[in-house]
Design a protein around this motif. Structure first.
Motif, PDB file in Angstrom:
ATOM      1  N   ALA A   1     -42.196  39.865 -37.030  1.00  0.00           N
ATOM      2  CA  ALA A   1     -43.669  39.122 -37.286  1.00  0.00           C
ATOM      3  C   ALA A   1     -43.895  38.247 -36.947  1.00  0.00           C
ATOM      4  CB  ALA A   1     -44.081  39.448 -38.685  1.00  0.00           C
TER       5      ALA A   1
ATOM      6  N   LYS B   1     -46.780  38.473 -48.347  1.00  0.00           N
ATOM      7  CA  LYS B   1     -47.408  39.100 -47.354  1.00  0.00           C
ATOM      8  C   LYS B   1     -48.330  39.071 -47.008  1.00  0.00           C
ATOM      9  CE  LYS B   1     -46.709  42.921 -45.138  1.00  0.00           C
ATOM     10  NZ  LYS B   1     -47.599  43.716 -44.469  1.00  0.00           N
ATOM     11  N   GLY B   2     -48.984  39.352 -48.055  1.00  0.00           N
ATOM     12  CA  GLY B   2     -50.174  39.054 -47.363  1.00  0.00           C
ATOM     13  C   GLY B   2     -51.112  37.757 -47.409  1.00  0.00           C
TER      14      GLY B   2
ATOM     15  N   TYR C   1     -53.453  36.571 -32.354  1.00  0.00           N
ATOM     16  CA  TYR C   1     -52.417  37.946 -31.689  1.00  0.00           C
ATOM     17  C   TYR C   1     -53.460  38.843 -31.122  1.00  0.00           C
ATOM     18  CZ  TYR C   1     -52.559  42.044 -34.773  1.00  0.00           C
ATOM     19  OH  TYR C   1     -52.929  43.096 -35.786  1.00  0.00           O
TER      20      TYR C   1
ATOM     21  N   TYR D   1     -43.845  37.922 -33.665  1.00  0.00           N
ATOM     22  CA  TYR D   1     -44.846  39.006 -32.754  1.00  0.00           C
ATOM     23  C   TYR D   1     -45.587  38.087 -32.315  1.00  0.00           C
ATOM     24  CZ  TYR D   1     -47.318  42.980 -31.403  1.00  0.00           C
ATOM     25  OH  TYR D   1     -48.196  43.644 -30.594  1.00  0.00           O
ATOM     26  N   ILE D   2     -45.969  36.855 -33.396  1.00  0.00           N
ATOM     27  CA  ILE D   2     -47.137  35.968 -32.354  1.00  0.00           C
ATOM     28  C   ILE D   2     -46.810  35.321 -32.317  1.00  0.00           C
ATOM     29  CG2 ILE D   2     -49.095  36.949 -34.654  1.00  0.00           C
ATOM     30  CD1 ILE D   2     -47.710  34.291 -35.684  1.00  0.00           C
TER      31      ILE D   2
ATOM     32  N   PHE E   1     -53.098  36.414 -40.268  1.00  0.00           N
ATOM     33  CA  PHE E   1     -52.543  36.996 -39.219  1.00  0.00           C
ATOM     34  C   PHE E   1     -53.781  37.356 -38.392  1.00  0.00           C
ATOM     35  CE2 PHE E   1     -47.708  36.601 -39.452  1.00  0.00           C
ATOM     36  CZ  PHE E   1     -47.445  34.884 -40.009  1.00  0.00           C
TER      37      PHE E   1
ATOM     38  N   ASP F   1     -51.065  39.029 -43.695  1.00  0.00           N
ATOM     39  CA  ASP F   1     -51.915  40.579 -43.763  1.00  0.00           C
ATOM     40  C   ASP F   1     -53.209  39.363 -43.215  1.00  0.00           C
ATOM     41  OD1 ASP F   1     -49.911  42.413 -43.906  1.00  0.00           O
ATOM     42  OD2 ASP F   1     -50.892  42.847 -46.402  1.00  0.00           O
TER      43      ASP F   1
END
Lengths: 255, 255
Positions: free
Chosen positions: A171, A110-111, A123, A174-175, A117, A114
């Protein structure tokens, strides 16, 4: 084809690491380029925060998006972040390989999202979804769970595993990635012995074989449908008549 | 009432930190006990891994669940983990306060779950859901997003924010918490100036007031419905006739 595999598992001899190696060999045998990132092995720090930004735009108050964009612009992002972004740009296909911990990815992965990205670089308001920086690339989640397939099914006690992975798939979309249906492996548990251990080994050998076969023809691997930018109006609401995609829509044809 | 607030934001003067302080004051004024944990401030390491386990049950191969249970049993978990578990046991109400990063919690909070919700101590095969170690306690997610309410709505471009938080709510329920409907704050963005900044400040002051008022009567705060253990059969599939709860079922009455 260039393939990047990102592994997030603390044990170098885990079944997750085994799947990475199997995928790597399968793709190398097909003549593809493969690079792997082992987040635990490289000691990746998953904590986004001020300490990673040496040339602060706003010294008095840390705002992650502002500092990401600023450090991207002046090329002052930490070396490991620049390297990870370069790897993402290099890759045609991204695989995220991890165990299912508390209904999601281990914190270290997850990091990685964070921190890697970054706003401004990966993005911004003009680059997302089908206009995203990663457009034209595929992303696949390969995830192992300790629970059974039934426990992880939509009507299972542990909740719909695919639904739980939706935020990560969203996610990636999204990118700009085309997100493939995740490859989910059940019943991957430590501490087994005797016949239980043998049965598990046999089951996981079958899964591994199926995985290698699936990877040999990614063009046939089903993708997850998402809405496009122009499915939304100026207020960012879905337009009437636009298709409604949700974690419960499974599109089984290749996209 | 004992309240534990866990904050996961890298900026000490963030709006997230402000909401923590406002909640703390509101509860203290009502005569409750309040303790706060600032994960960034204490430098919490979110990476579950072998380095945290000094007395390995299995030296050759790290398995998180096995080592969690073993170190819980021999009381050899790291001091910070024992402290966090004690705080969870002390609390009647838990608040997780964080910004919405990549459709979930910052990695430092995910890792707090990965490391603190230990197998053997916080859950096991006989202790989960309504039989969970945390039964009788309430948990609330208070989450800030940069995007607008419409963008985060079920038909919004950024996806249904409540749906994206489902894995975390599901995890809290899994260890026994009654999970309250999350408190979601939209439009929390850095880098604004002039009139935009003033408008944001005014909007967030209203939100803060509403938050304090809601906290003053938690018994009236709606809870999220989940299935019970005995809604599932021996194969862990939902029994025919059991209620179907999903992220799309919103139960608006207090539970």
């Amino acid at each position: 084809m260039n393939v990047l595999i990102v592994l997030a598992h603390p044990e170098p001899h885990s079944f997750n690491a085994h799947l990475v190696e199997q995928a790597r060999q399968a793709w190398l045998a097909q003549g593809h380029q493969v690079k792997t990132v082992d987040l635990y092995q490289e000691g990746f720090d998953p904590r986004e925060g001020a300490g990673h930004y040496p040339s602060r735009k706003q010294a008095g108050r840390f705002d992650a998006m502002q500092e990401q964009r600023h450090h991207w612009t002046i090329q002052a992002l930490p070396a490991e972040i620049r390297r990870h972004i370069e790897l993402l740009r290099w890759a045609d296909t991204l695989v995220l390989q991890f165990p299912f911990w508390w209904f999601g990815a281990p914190a270290i992965l997850k990091g990685w999202m964070d921190r890697v990205f970054v706003y401004g670089g990966v993005y911004d308001s003009r680059h997302r979804h089908e206009n995203g920086v990663m457009r034209g690339k595929r992303a696949l989640l390969t995830v192992t769970a300790g629970a059974s397939a039934q426990a992880c099914a939509p009507d299972g006690r542990d909740g719909d595993m695919r639904l739980m992975l939706w935020p990560i798939m969203h996610a990636l979309h999204y990118i700009g990635f085309s997100v493939l249906e995740p490859f989910l492996v059940y019943g991957v548990r430590g501490g087994l012995a005797g016949e239980e251990r043998q049965a598990q080994n046999a089951a996981l050998a079958q899964v591994t074989q199926a995985y290698r076969e699936g990877l040999s023809d990614l063009a046939a691997w089903p993708a997850v449908p998402f809405n496009r930018n122009d499915d939304f109006d100026a207020d960012l609401a879905l337009k009437p008549g636009a298709p409604v995609y949700s974690p419960f829509v499974r599109h089984r044809d290749p996209v």
